[in-house]
Design a protein around this motif. Structure first.
Motif, PDB file in Angstrom:
ATOM      1  N   ASN A 125       0.825  -1.199   0.000  1.00  0.00           N
ATOM      2  CA  ASN A 125       0.000   0.000   0.000  1.00  0.00           C
ATOM      3  C   ASN A 125       0.866   1.258   0.000  1.00  0.00           C
ATOM      4  O   ASN A 125       2.014   1.245   0.468  1.00  0.00           O
ATOM      5  CB  ASN A 125      -0.917   0.029   1.230  1.00  0.00           C
ATOM      6  N   TYR A 131       3.063  -1.802   4.423  1.00  0.00           N
ATOM      7  CA  TYR A 131       2.073  -2.873   4.508  1.00  0.00           C
ATOM      8  C   TYR A 131       1.976  -3.597   3.169  1.00  0.00           C
ATOM      9  O   TYR A 131       1.609  -3.003   2.157  1.00  0.00           O
ATOM     10  CB  TYR A 131       0.698  -2.330   4.885  1.00  0.00           C
ATOM     11  N   TYR A 152       0.327  -6.881   0.946  1.00  0.00           N
ATOM     12  CA  TYR A 152      -0.894  -7.683   0.966  1.00  0.00           C
ATOM     13  C   TYR A 152      -0.855  -8.774  -0.100  1.00  0.00           C
ATOM     14  O   TYR A 152      -0.077  -8.710  -1.056  1.00  0.00           O
ATOM     15  CB  TYR A 152      -2.129  -6.795   0.772  1.00  0.00           C
TER      16      TYR A 152
END
Length: 238
Positions: free
Chosen positions: A134, A157, A159
């Motif tokens: 992100n 972050y 993912y």
């Protein structure tokens, strides 16, 4: 990885489908597609190596990655990051980059040498199942922009890929766009698409439109065929 697992990795790398060498975008899509298509025993041992120049993690220092290869349009390539598959094998650490060295496993040192890497850049190895990270958006300091102010900084972050489950079909769309981009770089193609040859997001948007000139129809059909092909490959691999 054991020697037997390393041998399996080498065979699997050589049997991966061809990824189009469109180098203006898509490294995370190529890396993840290759990850999904590997045998489960190899996939379980895969990591991803991420390389970040300062333009992606700080607003104060300029510097993006460049390409250190003599390829068409190579001087125009600029990356805010790059990623490839990474393995700790019985023959040492090895990198599988589906665009820079398709079907080949190379040393990290050789992989780094293929790029122009500004200081201070950094690299790290993370779980192979992580797809992307992100962004933090545009930082605000309450004063005019700095001379080399960067935006869309990585916020740390990472993912996993859930695009297909959500109906976006993101990886097949991007890989199909890459196929058209590589065809444009090789020569030919309609002027409307050639104008976006170095702009991957714009190129994808154009390919999904229904009002392009008739001379773009062959490449739009190539795009649709590639989307179907990659969707099928990836769905069958899961």
């Amino acid at each position: 990885m054991s020697e037997a697992e390393t041998e399996l990795l080498l065979r699997a790398a050589g049997s991966l489908p061809e990824f189009s060498p469109y180098l203006f975008s898509g490294c995370h899509d190529r890396a993840h597609a290759a990850y999904v298509l590997l045998p489960a025993a190899v996939r379980a041992k895969a990591g991803k190596v991420w390389l970040f120049p300062p333009a992606r993690y700080t607003s104060a220092i300029a510097g993006k990655l460049g390409l250190n290869l003599a390829v068409p349009y190579g001087e125009k390539v600029e990356w805010g990051y790059h990623v490839a598959l990474y393995f700790k094998t019985s023959r040492g650490d090895l990198v599988l980059d589906a665009a820079l060295t398709p079907g080949q496993l190379i040393s990290p040192e050789r992989w780094f040498s293929m790029m122009k890497i500004p200081a201070p850049s950094f690299w790290t190895v993370l779980d192979g199942g992580l797809y992307l990270f992100n962004d933090s958006g545009t930082p605000s300091f309450g004063r005019p922009p700095w001379p080399h102010r960067n935006t869309n900084l990585m916020n740390g972050y990472f993912y996993r890929y859930e695009g297909d489950a959500a109906g976006s079909n993101r990886i097949p769309l991007n890989l199909a766009r890459d196929a058209v981009g590589a065809a444009l770089i090789a020569g030919g193609g309609c002027p409307a698409l050639r104008a976006a040859i170095t702009e991957p997001e714009n190129l994808l948007e154009l390919l999904r439109r229904t009002d392009l000139p008739a001379d773009c129809a062959p490449l739009q059909e190539r795009f649709r065929t590639e989307v179907q092909s990659w969707s099928q490959r990836l769905s069958q691999a899961r």
